[in-house]
Design an enzyme around this catalytic site. Structure first.
Site, PDB file in Angstrom:
ATOM      1  CG  HIS A 149      -2.243 -10.979   0.660  1.00 38.19           C
ATOM      2  ND1 HIS A 149      -1.383 -10.587  -0.341  1.00 38.19           N
ATOM      3  CD2 HIS A 149      -3.265 -10.096   0.632  1.00 38.19           C
ATOM      4  CE1 HIS A 149      -1.882  -9.512  -0.947  1.00 38.19           C
ATOM      5  NE2 HIS A 149      -3.024  -9.205  -0.382  1.00 38.19           N
ATOM      6  CE1 TYR A 180      -3.413  -8.872   4.629  1.00 41.66           C
ATOM      7  CE2 TYR A 180      -5.569  -9.203   5.583  1.00 41.66           C
ATOM      8  CZ  TYR A 180      -4.769  -9.043   4.485  1.00 41.66           C
ATOM      9  OH  TYR A 180      -5.318  -9.056   3.227  1.00 41.66           O
ATOM     10  CG  HIS A 237      -9.641  -4.503   2.454  1.00 43.92           C
ATOM     11  ND1 HIS A 237      -8.795  -3.419   2.378  1.00 43.92           N
ATOM     12  CD2 HIS A 237      -9.294  -5.306   1.414  1.00 43.92           C
ATOM     13  CE1 HIS A 237      -7.953  -3.570   1.368  1.00 43.92           C
ATOM     14  NE2 HIS A 237      -8.232  -4.703   0.774  1.00 43.92           N
ATOM     15  CG  HIS A 281     -10.077  -7.301  -3.574  1.00 42.48           C
ATOM     16  ND1 HIS A 281     -10.737  -6.102  -3.576  1.00 42.48           N
ATOM     17  CD2 HIS A 281      -8.982  -7.116  -2.785  1.00 42.48           C
ATOM     18  CE1 HIS A 281     -10.068  -5.237  -2.835  1.00 42.48           C
ATOM     19  NE2 HIS A 281      -8.997  -5.816  -2.346  1.00 42.48           N
ATOM     20  CG  ASP A 315      -7.272  -8.587   0.487  1.00 46.86           C
ATOM     21  OD1 ASP A 315      -6.206  -9.134   0.142  1.00 46.86           O
ATOM     22  OD2 ASP A 315      -7.688  -7.533  -0.022  1.00 46.86           O
ATOM     23  CG  HIS A 333      -2.139  -0.853   1.114  1.00 48.99           C
ATOM     24  ND1 HIS A 333      -2.835  -1.304   2.211  1.00 48.99           N
ATOM     25  CD2 HIS A 333      -2.772  -1.360   0.041  1.00 48.99           C
ATOM     26  CE1 HIS A 333      -3.846  -2.070   1.815  1.00 48.99           C
ATOM     27  NE2 HIS A 333      -3.826  -2.113   0.503  1.00 48.99           N
ATOM     28  CD  GLU A 356      -5.936  -3.017  -2.353  1.00 46.72           C
ATOM     29  OE1 GLU A 356      -6.599  -3.748  -1.611  1.00 46.72           O
ATOM     30  OE2 GLU A 356      -5.212  -2.079  -1.937  1.00 46.72           O
ATOM     31  CG  ASP A 363      -3.131  -6.661  -3.511  1.00 50.75           C
ATOM     32  OD1 ASP A 363      -4.075  -5.978  -3.934  1.00 50.75           O
ATOM     33  OD2 ASP A 363      -3.132  -7.193  -2.391  1.00 50.75           O
TER      34      ASP A 363
HETATM   35 FE1  FEO Z   1      -7.225  -5.627  -0.891  1.00 52.17          FE
HETATM   36 FE2  FEO Z   1      -4.723  -7.865  -1.039  1.00 52.17          FE
HETATM   37  O1  FEO Z   1      -5.808  -6.500  -1.669  1.00 52.17           O
END
Ligand code: FEO
Length: 395
Positions: A226, A193, A146, A79, A165, A23, A81, A83
Site C-alpha cells: 500500500h 497505519y 499483520h 498475504h 503490508d 476494513h 487478505e 485487498d
Molecule cells: Fe492485510 Fe493490506 O492487507
C-alpha cells in the site's frame, strides 16, 4: 498502465483515489489508497500480489497489456487478505495451472476465503527461487505482521524488499515514491497505519526487523503493498518501525471526550487549561470523539504518554462514541501509558467508574479514580478541573 520501479520490475497495481473506508468501516482512508502489485520480468516472469476484488477484472486486463498471461511463470501471494489476493480468482480462472507461492498459513487463509483448489507451492523463511539473469527471490515469513500468513519477498540483484503490508500507508499518489510526495502527509499516513493496524503486534515487529537485517541483504528499495515505494533512504521507515514498536510515546496528553449538553466539554477544556497552566511542556490535544475521525483519535492515543477519557452518563453507561473508542483502544493493547476518566452526570453517574474500569482492563495505569461532576460545572468545578489537570501534568 504501469510504473517502472527498477530495471525489470514494474508496478502494475491499482491507485484507489476514491477509497474512504477500509476494513469495512474500521479504518478511514482520507487520502485514498493503493493496492501495489509488481511484475518482474527476468528469465522467469513473476507477479507479486494482486489487488482488491472490485478491481480484479480491470487488473487482469491491464496485466495482459503488460505480458501475455501464458508467459507468467508464477505468482507470489505475500498475504491472503482480500485487498491483495482479490484478483487471484480472476487471474487463475484465466490461467488455472499457475503456481501460487505462499506460506502454509496463506494456503489456509486463501482456501478459507476463495475455496479454490489452486496450484499452491508452500515456502518458508530462507527458501529461494532462481528467476534467471543471476537473480533470486528469497522468502521471509512475516508472521503476525499483520496476519499469520504474511510474508515478504526479497529480489536479489535489484535489492528490493517486497514487504507487503509492513511499511505501507493508505495513501494514493500519482507518483508513488517516497521522495516525490509531501513528507508530512507521508509521515502522518505511515504513523496512522502503524498505530491502527500494527500496534497489537509490536512485540513481533522488533524481532522481525532484527531477523530480516541479520540476513545481511542489501536493501535499496522497500516496496510495500500500500502507498508509496521507499526508494530514498528506505531504511528510514524501518527505523521508525523500531521506535514505534517499543511502547512508543511522546510528551503528549490526549483528552478524548464526548458531551451531551456541554458539561463534559467544559471539563475537558478546563483540564486542558490546567495542564497548560502547570508549566509543563507537554502537548495537549482535546478531541471530541463524536466529531473526530476515530482513527486519528487512536493515532493520538498511540503518540501520547497519557490519556483522559470523558463521557457524560447516559442511561447507565457512556456515549456511543466513547464506548467505540474504548473498544478500539482495548484491542490495540497499548503498553506503558497512563490514564484517567472524567465526566458530568445528573443522578446515578456510572460513566466515570465504567471508563476507569475499561481503561484498566485495556492495560493503562490509572492515575486516580477519575473526576465526576454533578450537573454542569460551576466556577468551583472549573477550578477543580484545572487543578485536576495540573496534577495530571506533574504526576
Ligand atoms: Fe492485510 Fe493490506 O492487507
Amino acid at each position: 498502465m504501469h510504473i517502472p520501479v527498477k530495471n525489470n520490475v514494474r508496478w502494475v497495481g491499482k491507485i484507489d483515489w476514491e477509497l474512504q473506508r477500509f476494513h469495512g468501516d474500521e479504518y478511514s482512508t482520507n487520502r485514498g489508497s493503493t493496492y501495489n502489485s509488481y511484475l518482474i520480468t527476468e528469465e522467469k516472469n513473476v507477479l507479486i500480489d494482486t489487488v482488491w476484488k472490485p478491481y480484479a477484472a480491470e487488473f487482469v486486463d491491464n496485466l495482459q497489456q503488460e505480458i501475455p498471461l501464458d508467459k507468467l511463470d508464477f505468482i507470489v501471494a505475500n498475504h491472503g487478505e482480500v485487498d491483495h489476493s482479490g484478483a487471484l480468482n480472476e487471474l487463475l480462472r484465466r490461467r488455472p495451472d499457475m503456481p501460487v507461492y505462499c506460506t502454509a498459513n496463506a494456503v489456509k487463509s486463501l482456501k478459507g476465503q476463495y475455496h479454490g483448489d489452486w496450484n499452491f507451492k508452500t515456502v518458508k523463511t530462507g527458501d529461494s527461487i532462481d528467476i534467471g539473469n543471476g537473480k533470486k527471490l528469497v522468502f521471509v515469513e512475516m508472521k503476525m505482521l499483520h496476519w499469520p500468513d504474511s510474508m515478504a519477498t526479497y529480489l536479489t540483484g535489484d535489492n528490493i524488499l517486497f514487504s507487503n503490508d509492513a511499511f505501507g500507508q493508505h495513501y494514493a499518489a500519482n507518483k508513488p515514491f517516497n521522495d516525490l510526495v509531501d513528507q508530512e502527509e507521508l509521515f502522518s499516513e505511515s504513523i496512522k497505519y502503524y498505530a491502527n493496524i500494527l500496534t497489537p503486534f509490536s512485540g513481533f515487529v522488533d524481532r522481525k526487523i532484527d531477523e530480516v537485517l541479520a540476513l545481511n541483504l542489501p536493501i535499496d528499495i522497500i516496496a510495500p503493498s500500500h502507498g508509496v515505494i521507499w526508494r530514498d533512504n528506505p531504511l528510514q521507515i524501518v527505523e521508525k518501525y523500531r521506535e514505534w514498536a517499543k511502547d512508543y510515546q511522546e510528551d503528549r496528553i490526549a483528552i478524548l471526550y464526548d458531551t451531551m449538553w456541554e458539561g463534559t466539554r467544559t471539563m475537558a477544556d478546563s483540564i486542558a487549561e490546567g495542564i497548560r497552566e502547570s508549566g509543563a511542556n507537554t502537548t495537549v490535544t482535546v478531541i471530541n470523539l463524536a466529531k473526530t475521525d476515530k482513527n486519528d483519535a487512536l493515532t493520538e492515543v498511540f503518540r501520547s504518554k497519557a490519556i483522559l477519557v470523558g463521557s457524560p452518563t447516559i442511561g447507565r453507561g457512556v456515549t456511543h462514541a466513547t464506548a467505540g473508542i474504548l473498544e478500539m483502544i482495548e484491542g490495540m493493547q497499548f503498553k506503558n501509558k497512563k490514564a484517567a476518566a472524567f465526566g458530568c452526570y445528573g443522578w446515578s453517574g456510572e460513566a466515570v467508574a465504567k471508563i476507569s474500569s475499561w481503561l484498566e482492563k485495556a492495560g493503562f495505569e490509572l492515575m486516580n479514580d477519575g473526576m465526576k461532576n454533578l450537573w454542569n460545572p460551576d466556577d468551583n468545578a472549573v477550578h477543580a478541573c484545572r487543578e485536576f489537570g495540573k496534577t495530571i501534568a506533574t504526576p
